[in-house]
Design a protein around this motif. Sequence first.
Motif, PDB file in Angstrom:
ATOM      1  N   LEU A  49       0.831  -1.201   0.000  1.00 26.45           N
ATOM      2  CA  LEU A  49       0.000   0.000   0.000  1.00 26.45           C
ATOM      3  C   LEU A  49       0.870   1.258   0.000  1.00 26.45           C
ATOM      4  O   LEU A  49       0.557   2.246  -0.672  1.00 26.45           O
ATOM      5  CB  LEU A  49      -0.928   0.009   1.210  1.00 26.45           C
ATOM      6  N   GLN A  55      -5.816  -3.053  -3.134  1.00 19.39           N
ATOM      7  CA  GLN A  55      -6.161  -4.321  -2.499  1.00 19.39           C
ATOM      8  C   GLN A  55      -5.932  -5.502  -3.432  1.00 19.39           C
ATOM      9  O   GLN A  55      -5.423  -6.555  -3.019  1.00 19.39           O
ATOM     10  CB  GLN A  55      -7.629  -4.291  -2.065  1.00 19.39           C
ATOM     11  N   LEU A 254      -5.048  -7.111   6.265  1.00 17.00           N
ATOM     12  CA  LEU A 254      -5.796  -6.148   5.456  1.00 17.00           C
ATOM     13  C   LEU A 254      -7.245  -6.068   5.913  1.00 17.00           C
ATOM     14  O   LEU A 254      -7.829  -4.980   5.997  1.00 17.00           O
ATOM     15  CB  LEU A 254      -5.712  -6.557   3.978  1.00 17.00           C
ATOM     16  N   TRP A 255      -7.846  -7.214   6.237  1.00 15.38           N
ATOM     17  CA  TRP A 255      -9.235  -7.250   6.691  1.00 15.38           C
ATOM     18  C   TRP A 255      -9.390  -6.515   8.025  1.00 15.38           C
ATOM     19  O   TRP A 255     -10.320  -5.722   8.207  1.00 15.38           O
ATOM     20  CB  TRP A 255      -9.699  -8.699   6.839  1.00 15.38           C
ATOM     21  N   ILE A 257      -7.457  -4.173   9.203  1.00 20.69           N
ATOM     22  CA  ILE A 257      -7.212  -2.749   8.971  1.00 20.69           C
ATOM     23  C   ILE A 257      -8.469  -2.074   8.431  1.00 20.69           C
ATOM     24  O   ILE A 257      -8.881  -1.001   8.886  1.00 20.69           O
ATOM     25  CB  ILE A 257      -6.031  -2.552   8.007  1.00 20.69           C
ATOM     26  N   GLN A 258      -9.110  -2.722   7.456  1.00 17.63           N
ATOM     27  CA  GLN A 258     -10.259  -2.102   6.808  1.00 17.63           C
ATOM     28  C   GLN A 258     -11.540  -2.229   7.634  1.00 17.63           C
ATOM     29  O   GLN A 258     -12.379  -1.334   7.615  1.00 17.63           O
ATOM     30  CB  GLN A 258     -10.470  -2.722   5.432  1.00 17.63           C
ATOM     31  N   ARG A 259     -11.692  -3.327   8.366  1.00 18.98           N
ATOM     32  CA  ARG A 259     -12.926  -3.530   9.136  1.00 18.98           C
ATOM     33  C   ARG A 259     -12.912  -2.720  10.427  1.00 18.98           C
ATOM     34  O   ARG A 259     -13.924  -2.124  10.816  1.00 18.98           O
ATOM     35  CB  ARG A 259     -13.077  -5.020   9.448  1.00 18.98           C
ATOM     36  N   GLY A 261      -9.942  -0.652  11.467  1.00 20.55           N
ATOM     37  CA  GLY A 261      -8.972   0.425  11.500  1.00 20.55           C
ATOM     38  C   GLY A 261      -7.725   0.139  12.316  1.00 20.55           C
ATOM     39  O   GLY A 261      -7.082   1.069  12.817  1.00 20.55           O
ATOM     40  N   LEU A 378     -12.843  -8.635  -0.906  1.00 18.88           N
ATOM     41  CA  LEU A 378     -12.692  -7.488  -0.013  1.00 18.88           C
ATOM     42  C   LEU A 378     -12.918  -6.182  -0.768  1.00 18.88           C
ATOM     43  O   LEU A 378     -13.519  -5.239  -0.249  1.00 18.88           O
ATOM     44  CB  LEU A 378     -11.301  -7.496   0.619  1.00 18.88           C
ATOM     45  N   GLY A 379     -12.422  -6.139  -2.012  1.00 16.73           N
ATOM     46  CA  GLY A 379     -12.591  -4.933  -2.817  1.00 16.73           C
ATOM     47  C   GLY A 379     -14.034  -4.656  -3.188  1.00 16.73           C
ATOM     48  O   GLY A 379     -14.419  -3.504  -3.393  1.00 16.73           O
ATOM     49  N   LEU A 383     -16.901  -7.647   3.473  1.00 18.91           N
ATOM     50  CA  LEU A 383     -15.679  -7.942   4.196  1.00 18.91           C
ATOM     51  C   LEU A 383     -15.704  -9.301   4.881  1.00 18.91           C
ATOM     52  O   LEU A 383     -14.648  -9.896   5.121  1.00 18.91           O
ATOM     53  CB  LEU A 383     -15.408  -6.844   5.229  1.00 18.91           C
TER      54      LEU A 383
END
Length: 412
Positions: A49, A55, A254-255, A257-259, A261, A378-379, A383
């Motif tokens: 990133l 992603q 990654l999950w 982080i995105q779900r 933070g 995920l994209g 999620l």
Amino acid sequence: MTHRPGGSRVTAWLLPEGVQGGVPTLLVARGLRGLCDGFIAVLLPGYLLALGFGQLAVGLISTTTLFGSAFATILVGVLGNRFASRVLLPFAAVLMMATGVAFAGLSSLWPLLVVAFVGTLNPSSGDVSLFLPLEHARLAEFATGDARTALFARYSLVGALSAALGTLAAGVPEWVAARSVVLPLMAMRIMFVVYAVSGAVIWMLYRRLPVRQFSIDTPRMPLGPSRGIVTRLALLFSVDALAGGLLVNSLMTLWLIQRFGLSLGAAGQFFFWAGLLSAGSQLAAAPLSRRIGLLNTMVFTHIPSSVCLIVAAFSASLTLTLTLLLIRSALSQMDVPTRSAYVMSVVTPAERPAAASFTALPRSLASALAPTLSGALLGLGWLGAPLVACGALKIAYDLSLLYLFHHVKPDG
């Protein structure tokens, strides 16, 4: 326990009764690789990133890495009986050195994809690399029966503990960047240099391995009388690997982080505790398998962990989600040493290198397909989809394994 003149308690633990020498060197090398795999798996998505990729690129590089591992595994299965492990293992260490140097210096997608394919990078929580079949074949030479299961449990424990410690190092770049003039991206590049230096140390360790001691008069051969059993096991293992590939550590990071933070440092701390639980479960696998059998240990510890994963997909609470994932970690890896011991116990000694390779090959291919699919899911915004798919596939694998192999008993 058999007395070993001059041996320490640590040596006695590394070499349980019935196990021959040469094991500590392999365990130290496995531990060092685990440290590197631990921080690389967590660091990789943040690094990509930071390079400006999205992603899908994270999933694509993970997929390419696993495809490369599958190709290397094919070569081990086809050519491994023609070359001594004292040649192949150092060669794998050289690839590790080159991989670290290349990832530290490259910034474009296509060159990184090439290095991911031919190199040794491992984005998953387990060992799916070229090293796996080579080290398994060597370990199987040093023990028989229950001692072999105990030895594989120690091997898996060392890998899990070291990988857990390695995940903590994923937060080092953030720490360094916050306290110095070093940019975060440069700090992450330095971690890949550490990966390369570790490969050099592993190369030196492999050069110290003794010549083959166990079953030295038995020539190695491709699959023969055990071909049918190995084929069925390999196909089932591929289902398990496909499921696991949906949630390799880099994608789980990654999950999270995105779900929720989470930062890379916080994710590294979570994977540290998850790794400790996995390590403890693998240590318990050997005594449990002596009580209920290798196959039952593989199946009846795996299913509850998959249920926890599915429930976590629908949780909106970070605390509950992490708790479920930690419970999963305490159960999901007990099949690792028992699976390795089971495979080595249902084939003839001469077939072990080929069996280790050909059961690892479909796992590598199947797991290679999954990260790109998971990254795409995920994209798209759902999620929880990778977690649900992973849990459902693993439950199907466990039930199929029990049904098809409950009558196949391992030999000593």
